[in-house]
Design a protein around this motif. Structure first.
Motif, PDB file in Angstrom:
ATOM      1  N   GLU A  97      -0.396   5.158 -16.801  1.00  0.00           N
ATOM      2  CA  GLU A  97      -1.485   4.901 -15.770  1.00  0.00           C
ATOM      3  C   GLU A  97      -1.592   3.543 -15.663  1.00  0.00           C
ATOM      4  O   GLU A  97      -1.932   2.814 -16.483  1.00  0.00           O
ATOM      5  CB  GLU A  97      -2.676   5.813 -16.018  1.00  0.00           C
ATOM      6  CG  GLU A  97      -3.568   5.649 -14.680  1.00  0.00           C
ATOM      7  CD  GLU A  97      -4.910   6.320 -15.039  1.00  0.00           C
ATOM      8  OE1 GLU A  97      -5.737   6.426 -14.048  1.00  0.00           O
ATOM      9  OE2 GLU A  97      -5.240   7.070 -16.201  1.00  0.00           O
ATOM     10  N   ILE A 136      -0.264   6.681 -11.100  1.00  0.00           N
ATOM     11  CA  ILE A 136      -0.106   7.572 -12.025  1.00  0.00           C
ATOM     12  C   ILE A 136       1.498   7.709 -12.097  1.00  0.00           C
ATOM     13  O   ILE A 136       1.942   8.216 -11.061  1.00  0.00           O
ATOM     14  CB  ILE A 136      -0.818   8.751 -12.097  1.00  0.00           C
ATOM     15  CG1 ILE A 136      -2.416   8.470 -12.271  1.00  0.00           C
ATOM     16  CG2 ILE A 136      -0.440   9.432 -13.380  1.00  0.00           C
ATOM     17  CD1 ILE A 136      -3.293   9.763 -12.244  1.00  0.00           C
ATOM     18  N   ARG A 176      -3.719  16.719  -7.386  1.00  0.00           N
ATOM     19  CA  ARG A 176      -4.285  17.444  -8.067  1.00  0.00           C
ATOM     20  C   ARG A 176      -3.778  17.869  -9.464  1.00  0.00           C
ATOM     21  O   ARG A 176      -4.225  17.656 -10.521  1.00  0.00           O
ATOM     22  CB  ARG A 176      -5.124  18.576  -7.469  1.00  0.00           C
ATOM     23  CG  ARG A 176      -6.044  18.153  -6.388  1.00  0.00           C
ATOM     24  CD  ARG A 176      -7.062  19.438  -6.092  1.00  0.00           C
ATOM     25  NE  ARG A 176      -6.287  20.553  -5.599  1.00  0.00           N
ATOM     26  CZ  ARG A 176      -5.807  20.805  -4.351  1.00  0.00           C
ATOM     27  NH1 ARG A 176      -6.358  19.939  -3.431  1.00  0.00           N
ATOM     28  NH2 ARG A 176      -5.304  21.559  -3.845  1.00  0.00           N
ATOM     29  N   ILE A 179      -2.942  14.772 -11.981  1.00  0.00           N
ATOM     30  CA  ILE A 179      -4.321  14.330 -12.560  1.00  0.00           C
ATOM     31  C   ILE A 179      -4.378  15.069 -13.722  1.00  0.00           C
ATOM     32  O   ILE A 179      -4.617  14.965 -14.590  1.00  0.00           O
ATOM     33  CB  ILE A 179      -5.406  14.252 -11.690  1.00  0.00           C
ATOM     34  CG1 ILE A 179      -5.259  13.143 -10.769  1.00  0.00           C
ATOM     35  CG2 ILE A 179      -6.603  14.172 -12.509  1.00  0.00           C
ATOM     36  CD1 ILE A 179      -6.119  12.907  -9.668  1.00  0.00           C
ATOM     37  N   ARG A 180      -4.266  16.684 -13.380  1.00  0.00           N
ATOM     38  CA  ARG A 180      -4.330  17.565 -14.558  1.00  0.00           C
ATOM     39  C   ARG A 180      -3.344  17.601 -15.593  1.00  0.00           C
ATOM     40  O   ARG A 180      -3.570  17.657 -16.824  1.00  0.00           O
ATOM     41  CB  ARG A 180      -4.197  18.972 -13.939  1.00  0.00           C
ATOM     42  CG  ARG A 180      -5.432  19.525 -12.940  1.00  0.00           C
ATOM     43  CD  ARG A 180      -5.445  20.670 -12.182  1.00  0.00           C
ATOM     44  NE  ARG A 180      -6.354  21.029 -11.492  1.00  0.00           N
ATOM     45  CZ  ARG A 180      -6.410  22.098 -10.684  1.00  0.00           C
ATOM     46  NH1 ARG A 180      -5.320  22.557 -10.298  1.00  0.00           N
ATOM     47  NH2 ARG A 180      -7.545  22.185  -9.904  1.00  0.00           N
ATOM     48  N   LYS A 223      -1.833  14.855 -16.232  1.00  0.00           N
ATOM     49  CA  LYS A 223      -2.217  13.440 -17.170  1.00  0.00           C
ATOM     50  C   LYS A 223      -3.248  14.011 -18.342  1.00  0.00           C
ATOM     51  O   LYS A 223      -3.463  13.194 -19.460  1.00  0.00           O
ATOM     52  CB  LYS A 223      -2.951  12.477 -16.212  1.00  0.00           C
ATOM     53  CG  LYS A 223      -3.217  11.103 -16.946  1.00  0.00           C
ATOM     54  CD  LYS A 223      -3.869  10.230 -15.748  1.00  0.00           C
ATOM     55  CE  LYS A 223      -5.137  10.510 -15.534  1.00  0.00           C
ATOM     56  NZ  LYS A 223      -6.330  10.456 -16.543  1.00  0.00           N
ATOM     57  N   ASN A 224      -4.370  14.730 -17.904  1.00  0.00           N
ATOM     58  CA  ASN A 224      -5.393  14.870 -18.755  1.00  0.00           C
ATOM     59  C   ASN A 224      -5.107  16.084 -19.755  1.00  0.00           C
ATOM     60  O   ASN A 224      -6.168  16.551 -20.347  1.00  0.00           O
ATOM     61  CB  ASN A 224      -6.565  15.592 -17.871  1.00  0.00           C
ATOM     62  CG  ASN A 224      -7.032  14.297 -17.051  1.00  0.00           C
ATOM     63  OD1 ASN A 224      -7.131  13.170 -17.321  1.00  0.00           O
ATOM     64  ND2 ASN A 224      -7.543  14.552 -15.774  1.00  0.00           N
ATOM     65  N   SER A 225      -4.097  16.701 -19.740  1.00  0.00           N
ATOM     66  CA  SER A 225      -3.620  17.681 -20.612  1.00  0.00           C
ATOM     67  C   SER A 225      -2.587  17.025 -21.607  1.00  0.00           C
ATOM     68  O   SER A 225      -2.218  15.823 -21.586  1.00  0.00           O
ATOM     69  CB  SER A 225      -2.987  18.914 -19.875  1.00  0.00           C
ATOM     70  OG  SER A 225      -1.693  18.300 -19.252  1.00  0.00           O
ATOM     71  N   SER A 226      -2.299  17.821 -22.604  1.00  0.00           N
ATOM     72  CA  SER A 226      -1.319  17.188 -23.540  1.00  0.00           C
ATOM     73  C   SER A 226      -0.428  18.427 -24.155  1.00  0.00           C
ATOM     74  O   SER A 226      -0.750  19.754 -23.882  1.00  0.00           O
ATOM     75  CB  SER A 226      -2.066  16.796 -24.965  1.00  0.00           C
ATOM     76  OG  SER A 226      -2.988  17.619 -25.260  1.00  0.00           O
ATOM     77  N   ARG A 278       0.867  20.522 -20.859  1.00  0.00           N
ATOM     78  CA  ARG A 278       1.189  19.327 -20.109  1.00  0.00           C
ATOM     79  C   ARG A 278       2.517  19.798 -19.731  1.00  0.00           C
ATOM     80  O   ARG A 278       2.816  19.602 -18.642  1.00  0.00           O
ATOM     81  CB  ARG A 278       1.087  18.070 -20.724  1.00  0.00           C
ATOM     82  CG  ARG A 278       2.101  16.861 -20.070  1.00  0.00           C
ATOM     83  CD  ARG A 278       1.908  15.424 -20.799  1.00  0.00           C
ATOM     84  NE  ARG A 278       0.541  14.890 -20.753  1.00  0.00           N
ATOM     85  CZ  ARG A 278       0.189  13.742 -21.186  1.00  0.00           C
ATOM     86  NH1 ARG A 278       1.171  12.938 -21.822  1.00  0.00           N
ATOM     87  NH2 ARG A 278      -0.983  13.270 -20.883  1.00  0.00           N
TER      88      ARG A 278
END
Length: 293
Positions: free
Chosen positions: A19, A90, A134, A137-138, A140-143, A147
């Motif tokens: 990012e 991103i 959307r 972004i999801r 990016k926010n997961s792992s 992910r």
């Protein structure tokens, strides 16, 4: 402009997320060995992909193939004022050969074919931007597995929901359809790509498929969502755009005939219909292209 190799951040995961929140985007024409999906959240300027360039603005999303020199070049004002967070994007990087190996998991065939036809790169259509943003972004926010799962789902979405995309080698908008597994359609595609600069009639391509002309026209449109002549025009115009960007033409007449058109009048008419600008305007737009190479 010198091309430098960019080092994608090291990660143990199958995909890498980066990012940017910077005064301006990375300022060097660069390449790397991973495919790249980029969402521009803030900032604008000129996107350069190999010898092609176009404006980029917030909200746009780009899919760039591996090993292609590229640069999101921020406008001069970003360098003059240098305010933090003026450029926000991103990026998702992944090695397609490792993520989706050849001859592995037949359920991934459509995704593999999609990645194979993303040549220099594509711009995601406006109507798909909100959804893709959307999902990115999801991602990016997961792992971990979540992910990876979300990203593969996004690639699967691309195979069915992306239709008219902008080709980042010419700027031409094409209907993105993975090449049908039907061997007759494949043969027609290969024949057209090989002989686009020669006269091609419906009779000729119909014979390749051992069909009557009406049956072939219906068959081709069913598998590609376009008529054969529209497909042929898109291929010829795309080749003309590439020649213009590369400076590989002497004059308008030679350009038209080298791409399979039988007159400059027909060339101008078809070119403007496909690209939405005349060949002369397109040439003026890219006249200074070499200054970016």
């Amino acid at each position: 402009m010198k091309v430098v190799r960019y080092s994608v951040p090291v990660s143990a995961d199958s995909i890498v997320i980066e990012e940017d929140r910077l005064p301006y985007f990375y300022e060097y024409l660069h390449y790397h060995n991973d495919m790249q999906l980029t969402v521009i959240l803030k900032g604008e300027g000129t996107l350069i992909v190999d010898h092609y360039k176009q404006r980029f603005t917030p909200g746009e999303i780009y899919f760039i193939n591996a090993r292609n020199p590229h640069l999101f070049c921020s406008d001069v004002s970003y360098f003059d004022h240098q305010k933090e967070n003026s450029a926000h994007a991103i990026h998702i990087y992944f090695d397609e050969k490792k993520l989706i190996p050849d001859n592995y998991l037949p359920e991934m065939n459509n995704i593999r074919r999609l990645l194979n036809i993303v040549k220099h790169g594509i711009q995601i259509p406006n109507k798909n931007e909100a959804y893709v943003k959307r999902q990115v972004i999801r991602i990016k926010n997961s792992s971990g597995f979540e992910r990876l799962y979300r990203f593969v789902r996004l690639l699967h979405y691309f195979t069915g929901e992306l239709h008219e995309v902008r080709d980042l080698s010419s700027g031409v908008k094409n209907h993105l359809r993975t090449v049908s597994e039907n061997p007759r359609i494949k043969e027609v595609y290969q024949f057209t790509l090989k002989h686009y600069n020669t006269p091609i009639s419906l009779e000729t391509v119909s014979q390749i498929c051992s069909m009557t002309q009406p049956a072939f026209c219906k068959f081709f449109k069913k598998h590609t969502s376009k008529t054969y002549m529209n497909f042929l025009h898109e291929i010829r115009v795309s080749k003309a755009c590439n020649k213009i960007i590369q400076g590989d033409f002497e004059n308008m007449t030679s350009l038209a005939y080298s791409c399979g058109f039988n007159s400059t009048v027909n060339f101008n008419k078809v070119f403007k219909k496909v690209v939405k600008v005349s060949p002369s305007d397109y040439i003026r737009k890219h006249r200074n292209q070499k200054s970016y190479a």
